[in-house]
Design an enzyme around this catalytic site. Structure first.
Site, PDB file in Angstrom:
ATOM      1  N   CYS A   1       0.673  -1.272  -0.006  1.00  0.00           N
ATOM      2  CA  CYS A   1       0.131  -0.006   0.058  1.00  0.00           C
ATOM      3  C   CYS A   1       0.894   1.218  -0.006  1.00  0.00           C
ATOM      4  CB  CYS A   1      -1.008   0.029   1.123  1.00  0.00           C
ATOM      5  SG  CYS A   1      -0.608  -0.572   2.746  1.00  0.00           S
TER       6      CYS A   1
ATOM      7  N   ASP B   1      -2.670  -8.420  -5.032  1.00  0.00           N
ATOM      8  CA  ASP B   1      -2.977  -7.254  -4.414  1.00  0.00           C
ATOM      9  C   ASP B   1      -3.499  -5.966  -5.285  1.00  0.00           C
ATOM     10  OD1 ASP B   1      -3.206  -5.616  -2.170  1.00  0.00           O
ATOM     11  OD2 ASP B   1      -1.198  -5.496  -1.778  1.00  0.00           O
TER      12      ASP B   1
ATOM     13  N   ARG C   1       7.259 -10.621   5.456  1.00  0.00           N
ATOM     14  CA  ARG C   1       6.827 -10.403   6.913  1.00  0.00           C
ATOM     15  C   ARG C   1       7.716 -11.450   7.798  1.00  0.00           C
ATOM     16  NH1 ARG C   1       0.494  -9.216   5.865  1.00  0.00           N
ATOM     17  NH2 ARG C   1       0.752  -7.915   4.625  1.00  0.00           N
TER      18      ARG C   1
END
Length: 447
Positions: free
Chosen positions: A172, A221, A201
């Protein structure tokens, strides 16, 4: 004075020094139980301390529920993607890269075909694919709010001299950079910027679980920049995509609305407005949904897609998140019809969710018998017996086996067997190819 309280619990005639909680009458309350496994564990996790015995078990209100659970667990073992995946040569893991799958040639075909289908279908709907940097300076993550809210789950690269970078854990912030890179008009909206880059992550080692919980993964995404009056139509379109994608795999799902968490970004008024909007959209959708208070993202409420697999287990897959906050933090603007400057709303959305997780679930849902994506052939010319070759192909879940011997050569036909062990007998080759192509075109789950 540094003193701490301790608690004792009584369970039946047994007193326990423990935080709790315990049932008061186990002989009456724990009637339908089963011990599952025994494992060793060092006291306080140190091998210098004595070894303890840890006993795992489960209990249910009724014998029927217990029997159903045991049956599901036995079926789950047969479908375990952590065993099937490496056995089918789809992927592997290595100790030097915990939580990061190595995609082998057969597995990468599946991953790429899922992404190819995603690209084709989203291009039809006006999505524009992008690719952005894997690492960004700390300042980007500070602007987005992730440095304060998500830093502990990121890989950080400190290069010295105040040069600190964060490895991309989500797409994002870079989507915000692209939107803000030029002057935008209301005519540009909706602007749907998709991205399937690799993300990282830092999941805790004890939480890693095959493809279900990884440190390296991809998402289908997209960040959809819209005006406030486009929220309802955009969500409807995204839910239509979810229906299409999950319908192809014959997967049932329901929706979950996550509301404002305890630690959130922005003001309560905009959160209330976003949550109210999503409630209305979900009611109109006709899909089953429920509300989980406090489960939203730190920047906005979200709608999660919960899929039920072939043996009744529920999995969180995609998510659709409504964000009023990040566009403000990045000072994003577009020129509206009346010439005024306005801040766009962003919908963060994934349909598959993590592609790795989705493949793991597909493997278990179909017990390794994955659907076809294209016609690919491989010749088995090993010096093995025919029965051995057939058995190996069935173990690898190869959809079709074509056997050509003297009889087939003479008849100008091929003998066909399915991975289900069904023998279709001799078939005309061109007719057989035509049937396979029809299955592929129709995205049929049947062979």
């Amino acid at each position: 004075n540094g003193k701490k309280q301790v608690s004792f619990y009584k369970s039946g005639s047994y007193w326990d020094l423990c935080r709790g909680g315990h049932v008061e009458h186990p002989d009456k309350e724990l009637l339908y139980f089963k011990l599952l496994s025994v494992a060793g564990a060092y006291w306080k996790g140190s091998e210098k301390n004595p070894m303890l015995t840890r006993i795992y078990g489960t209990v249910f209100p009724t014998q029927k529920e217990l029997d159903e659970y045991i049956k599901m667990q036995e079926e789950a073992k047969k479908r375990d993607h952590k065993k099937l995946g490496p056995a089918m040569e789809l992927f592997l893991f290595h100790e030097t890269a915990p939580g990061s799958p190595y995609w082998l040639p057969k597995g990468l075909i599946i991953l790429n075909e899922l992404l190819n289908f995603w690209r084709v279908e989203h291009a039809k709907r006006g999505y524009l694919e992008t690719s952005t940097p894997l690492i960004n300076k700390k300042s980007l993550w500070e602007t987005s709010g992730h440095w304060d809210h998500y830093k502990d789950s990121m890989f950080i690269a400190d290069m010295g001299e105040n040069d600190v970078y964060g490895v991309k854990a989500m797409n994002c912030p870079n989507a915000m950079v692209i939107f803000g890179s030029k002057t935008r008009s209301y005519k540009d909206l909706p602007l749907r910027l998709s991205d399937s880059d690799v993300l990282h992550r830092y999941e805790k080692s004890g939480e890693l679980n095959g493809l279900f919980r990884v440190r390296m993964f991809r998402q289908d995404d997209s960040h959809n920049f819209i005006s406030e009056d486009q929220i309802e139509t955009e969500y409807k379109e995204i839910l239509d995509i979810a229906e299409q994608f999950y319908g192809i795999f014959n997967l049932d799902y329901k929706l979950r609305l996550g509301t404002r968490p305890e630690k959130y970004m922005g003001d309560k008024k905009s959160w209330d407005k976003a949550e109210s909007t999503l409630r209305k959209i979900l009611k109109k959708s006709g899909k089953e949904f429920f509300i989980m208070e406090g489960d939203g993202a730190f920047y906005g409420p979200k709608v999660d897609i919960l899929m039920k697999d072939a043996i009744g287990r529920e999995w969180q897959m995609g998510t659709i998140q409504l964000d009023f906050q990040q566009p403000r933090r990045f000072n994003l603007k577009y020129t509206d019809k009346d010439g005024s400057e306005k801040t766009p709303v962003v919908v963060h959305r994934v349909i598959y969710g993590s592609i790795e997780r989705f493949i793991g679930i597909l493997i278990e849902n179909f017990a390794g018998s994955l659907i076809k994506a294209n016609i690919r052939t491989e010749l088995d010319d090993r010096s093995e017996t025919l029965s051995s070759k057939i058995r190996d192909a069935q173990n690898d879940k190869v959809p079709y086996m074509i056997i050509i011997g003297d009889k087939e050569e003479k008849a100008k036909k091929v003998a066909v067997r399915l991975r289900t062990e069904k023998d279709l007998g001799q078939k005309d080759l061109q007719e057989f190819i035509k049937a396979i192509k029809a299955n592929i075109e129709n995205k049929s789950l049947e062979l």
